[in-house]
Design a protein around this motif. Sequence first.
Motif: not given
Length: 394
Positions: A256-278
């Motif tokens: 959700c934070l503004e970044s110099n690298y990419i537009s803000s996506r406040p609906f997204r979490v880049n959460a981790g690999p497929v094996h991880a627990y959530v």
Amino acid sequence: MDMLLPSLSLSYPKVAGKWQNCRKFLGTNRVAKMCAFTPSNSKKKTVWIWTENKQVMTAAVERGWNTFIFPSNRQDLALEWSSIAVIYPLFVEEGRQIDHEHKSVAAFAEISSPQQLEQFQISEEQADKVVVNLLDWQVIPAENIVADFQGTQTTVLVVSKTQSEAQVFLEALEHGLGGVVMKVEDVGAILELKGYFDRRRDVDSLLNLTKAIISHIQVTGMGDRVCVDICSLMRPGEGLLVGSFARGLFLVHSECLESNYISSRPFRVNAGPVHAYVAVPGGKTSYLSELKSGKEVIVVDQRGMQRTAIVGRVKVETRPLILVEAKVESENESYSILLQNAETVGLVSPLHGEGHQRTTIPVTSLKVGDEVLLLLQGGARHTGIEIKEFIVEK
């Protein structure tokens, strides 16, 4: 119709007598609380049951729902059930619902058209309680009723035939109606509704997040990582609880934070690999690989406040990963998580008093000694449910 039940106390003394015994046993205050309406702007919702099925009655009472609605000609059923369970019976009369003393408890209306809804009114003496049967339509009328009664003390309960229908009424326009009347003959509907409330009850409590110290950082190889896009917007400090081991879940910040690298996506979490627990509702966990559209996850902020969110989309892509390990000062246990090695992926920092707060630390800027937030819990899991058994994970 007003003379149909001139006195339930006289017509059915056992029902009235059992209710008086209930008052003596539970105490006036507890009985009042058990049967009281809850204001529609409160988080707590009222549930009444409308059924002639004994198994449904038993299941409802076992889950704390004691108010039952009966047709005016089924006083015999109310009497029978009152002899085996502590219940509060209500009876349907024309335009209202009455208790065992023939006192009006709620207005009652059946509405089948927008015109009827627009003309719908209740008398002043019944202005705090109303039961509505919307018949064959639900979503828009529910929203209209929420809007019409906002800011008032009126509690509106709508007749529902399924858990999913009840959910529409309880969540309409975010606040929802004051409660539902479950008109069902199937025990499964009661169990599903209780499950719904159990999941939502998570929102009423703060999670006890723990401060952990980064102890090791290592760039690894490529892996399949999961981006979780939810159907809600996240604010600074919010994210998902993710970890390689269920015993320690890291609070991974949203994009959700503004970044110099990419537009803000406040609906997204880049959460981790497929094996991880959530973390998901009900105190459970799911593998990131198991998430898909329509499933639910827990969104948590820096203070531990949690809310439920629906997954709208999951993206699995091969990306470079970084291993992060952390320890809690009071113990020797090490907790780890793998994340995409990118500037837009970060872990949430603990709060430190007033003033300027650092919300998140990008994994590309993490250093040994940095502080992050963890949720510590039991490690052993079976299909996402915590169990007590010996387990070693490393």
